[in-house]
Motif scaffolding. Structure first.
Motif, mmCIF file in Angstrom:
data_model
loop_
_atom_site.group_PDB
_atom_site.id
_atom_site.type_symbol
_atom_site.label_atom_id
_atom_site.label_comp_id
_atom_site.label_asym_id
_atom_site.label_seq_id
_atom_site.Cartn_x
_atom_site.Cartn_y
_atom_site.Cartn_z
ATOM 1 N N ASN A 84 0.831 -1.266 -0.025
ATOM 2 C CA ASN A 84 0.086 -0.082 0.029
ATOM 3 C C ASN A 84 1.002 1.435 -0.132
ATOM 4 O O ASN A 84 0.441 2.123 0.766
ATOM 5 C CB ASN A 84 -0.958 -0.025 1.189
ATOM 6 N N SER A 129 -7.759 -5.554 -0.438
ATOM 7 C CA SER A 129 -6.532 -4.421 -0.253
ATOM 8 C C SER A 129 -7.137 -3.132 -1.073
ATOM 9 O O SER A 129 -7.071 -2.040 -0.514
ATOM 10 C CB SER A 129 -5.250 -4.867 -0.522
ATOM 11 N N LYS A 131 -9.946 -2.728 -2.461
ATOM 12 C CA LYS A 131 -11.386 -2.359 -2.051
ATOM 13 C C LYS A 131 -11.151 -1.417 -0.706
ATOM 14 O O LYS A 131 -11.696 -0.207 -0.782
ATOM 15 C CB LYS A 131 -12.073 -3.414 -1.690
ATOM 16 N N ASP A 132 -10.417 -1.841 -0.087
ATOM 17 C CA ASP A 132 -10.248 -0.914 1.516
ATOM 18 C C ASP A 132 -9.565 0.339 1.129
ATOM 19 O O ASP A 132 -9.964 1.480 1.719
ATOM 20 C CB ASP A 132 -9.455 -1.780 2.570
ATOM 21 N N TYR A 133 -8.543 0.358 0.261
ATOM 22 C CA TYR A 133 -7.896 1.577 0.010
ATOM 23 C C TYR A 133 -8.882 2.554 -0.787
ATOM 24 O O TYR A 133 -8.802 3.683 -0.507
ATOM 25 C CB TYR A 133 -6.688 1.085 -1.135
ATOM 26 N N LYS A 135 -12.187 2.604 -0.753
ATOM 27 C CA LYS A 135 -12.987 2.925 0.049
ATOM 28 C C LYS A 135 -12.588 4.185 1.274
ATOM 29 O O LYS A 135 -13.198 5.296 1.542
ATOM 30 C CB LYS A 135 -13.633 1.772 1.390
ATOM 31 N N ASN A 136 -11.367 4.141 1.730
ATOM 32 C CA ASN A 136 -10.707 4.871 2.778
ATOM 33 C C ASN A 136 -10.278 6.155 1.921
ATOM 34 O O ASN A 136 -10.133 7.285 2.618
ATOM 35 C CB ASN A 136 -9.628 4.411 3.617
ATOM 36 N N THR A 137 -9.838 6.151 0.640
ATOM 37 C CA THR A 137 -9.190 7.524 -0.018
ATOM 38 C C THR A 137 -9.937 8.037 -1.223
ATOM 39 O O THR A 137 -9.687 9.230 -1.624
ATOM 40 C CB THR A 137 -7.651 7.000 -0.422
ATOM 41 N N LYS A 138 -10.646 7.083 -1.697
ATOM 42 C CA LYS A 138 -11.429 7.481 -3.058
ATOM 43 C C LYS A 138 -10.469 7.807 -4.243
ATOM 44 O O LYS A 138 -10.771 8.662 -5.052
ATOM 45 C CB LYS A 138 -12.173 8.550 -2.858
ATOM 46 N N ASP A 139 -9.210 7.370 -3.967
ATOM 47 C CA ASP A 139 -8.281 7.432 -5.093
ATOM 48 C C ASP A 139 -8.419 6.532 -6.173
ATOM 49 O O ASP A 139 -8.199 5.411 -6.230
ATOM 50 C CB ASP A 139 -6.668 7.126 -4.527
ATOM 51 N N LYS A 173 -17.512 -1.219 -5.562
ATOM 52 C CA LYS A 173 -17.550 -0.363 -4.386
ATOM 53 C C LYS A 173 -17.654 1.039 -5.165
ATOM 54 O O LYS A 173 -17.839 2.133 -4.551
ATOM 55 C CB LYS A 173 -16.430 -0.640 -3.784
#
Length: 385
Positions: A84, A129, A131-133, A135-139, A173
């Motif tokens: 990450n 990983s 998906k979580d990234y 969701k958390n950053t919208k990058d 997502k």
């Protein structure tokens, strides 16, 4: 094990003294973060050595051949996504993208570059990983890495549900996030999935896959003009890929697409994209030309804004009669928007009406036209007058 241990110790000694050097010379600056991550990893020393050699010969080779003998290198690079770290992930993407372009892969990458353990790694670790990234950053950059995985997996995504479902959770997502930029990137990623399925025409044309590909296209998920344009582009990309088989997918693809462009006939409260945004008028009219005009298209037609073209109308003679109501609604909506002074648009509209008239004439000659179909045709001719 002894050899591996000795190699590991050799690496630690060498790179602690000369951190910017490998056994063959300096690393390329564009791979610096990846190079450092690999040096400080615990991967098998022999695999690290091969990757480092590839990096040091970067200017000459630009990547490596995707083949069974290099599958361990592919796995290591994909596993580095789990760090990450933006720069590392970006450089992993760069290397593997070059690998995809190392040689022509008209049928997609060879499936032997992935064994079961690597497929499980992608499904169970890399995708969660991502998906979580997201969701958390919208990058949206994470979707570029998702696109890469779809391209690399090739025909692995053509069978079974586990792997494809694992990948879909990431882009699904993205579609659910209330962010226009992310949704636009999701539509671009969806086009990459379309391209993957098109590696096998039977897969692309299966009703199950077509239904999957149209799922996000039929949801009200585009709120801005730019998002609508990107959604239109994704719709059209699917239609172009289906090509001469569009007539098999009228109710799942073509008719919903026409409704997307020009709205449903029965809903007078909704405003169609083509009426809401003037920038949609030309591409939507161009799509009508491709879907309805007779072939060969006139050389006098103004240049289309669309990427690609269809080999022929999307409807058969019988179908244009059966779906006359929906077709005429779209064509009349398009007609109402064209200004008589806009000669180039008038020429396109004439091609659309000419194609519809020709198909009705052929239906009449074949004695397949219904009374209802004729009613729609002559009713709409009166509307024009």
């Amino acid at each position: 094990q002894l050899l591996d241990s000795l190699l590991q110790e050799n690496y630690k000694l060498l790179f602690s003294t000369h951190p910017s050097m490998s056994e063959n010379g300096p690393y390329p600056p564009e791979l610096e973060a990846l190079y450092d991550a690999l040096i400080h990893s615990d991967y098998d020393a022999a695999i690290k050595s091969r990757l480092l050699n590839s990096f040091n010969n970067w200017e000459e080779t630009k990547g490596f051949k995707l083949c069974e003998s290099n599958k361990d290198m592919v796995r290591v690079l994909l596993e580095l996504f789990l760090l990450n770290k933006t720069k590392v992930s970006r450089q992993v993407n760069l290397v593997l993208t070059e690998c995809l372009e190392f040689e022509e892969l008209s049928d997609g990458p060879p499936t032997v570059i992935f064994d079961t353990s690597t497929l499980d790694l992608i499904r169970q670790k890399v995708m969660p990983s991502f998906k979580d990234y997201l969701k958390n950053t919208k990058d949206t950059e994470i979707l570029e890495h998702w696109n890469l995985c779809v391209k690399l997996l090739g025909k692995h995504l053509h069978s079974g549900a586990g792997l494809i479902n694992g990948l879909l959770m990431v882009v699904e997502k993205a579609f659910k996030l209330a962010d226009g930029m992310v949704i636009e990137a999701a539509f671009r990623s969806w086009m990459v999935l379309m391209n993957n399925f098109s590696l096998s025409p039977d897969i692309l044309n299966s009703s199950k896959r077509v239904k999957l590909l149209t799922k996000p296209l039929q949801v009200n998920n585009a709120k801005t003009e730019s998002t609508l344009r990107q959604k239109f582009t994704a719709w059209w990309h699917l239609i172009e890929l289906l090509g001469s088989n569009n007539h098999f997918h009228l109710e799942t693809v073509i008719l919903p697409f026409l409704t997307f462009c020009y709205g449903p006939k029965t809903d007078y409260t909704s405003i169609s994209p083509v009426k809401k945004h003037s920038s949609m008028e030309k591409p939507c009219l161009d799509s009508l030309v491709q879907i309805l005009a007779s072939r060969p298209l006139s050389s006098g037609l103004p240049k289309s804004l669309l990427a690609g073209s269809l080999p022929g109308p999307a409807f058969t003679t019988e179908q244009v009669v059966e779906y006359a109501d929906q077709i005429f609604h779209a064509v009349l909506e398009a007609t109402s928007l064209v200004k008589p002074s806009n000669r180039s648009e008038v020429v396109k509209l004439e091609a659309v009406w000419g194609g519809v008239a020709k198909m009705f004439l052929e239906a009449a000659k074949a004695d397949t036209i219904s009374h209802t179909g004729f009613q729609h045709y002559f009713s709409d001719m009166k509307t024009l007058n």
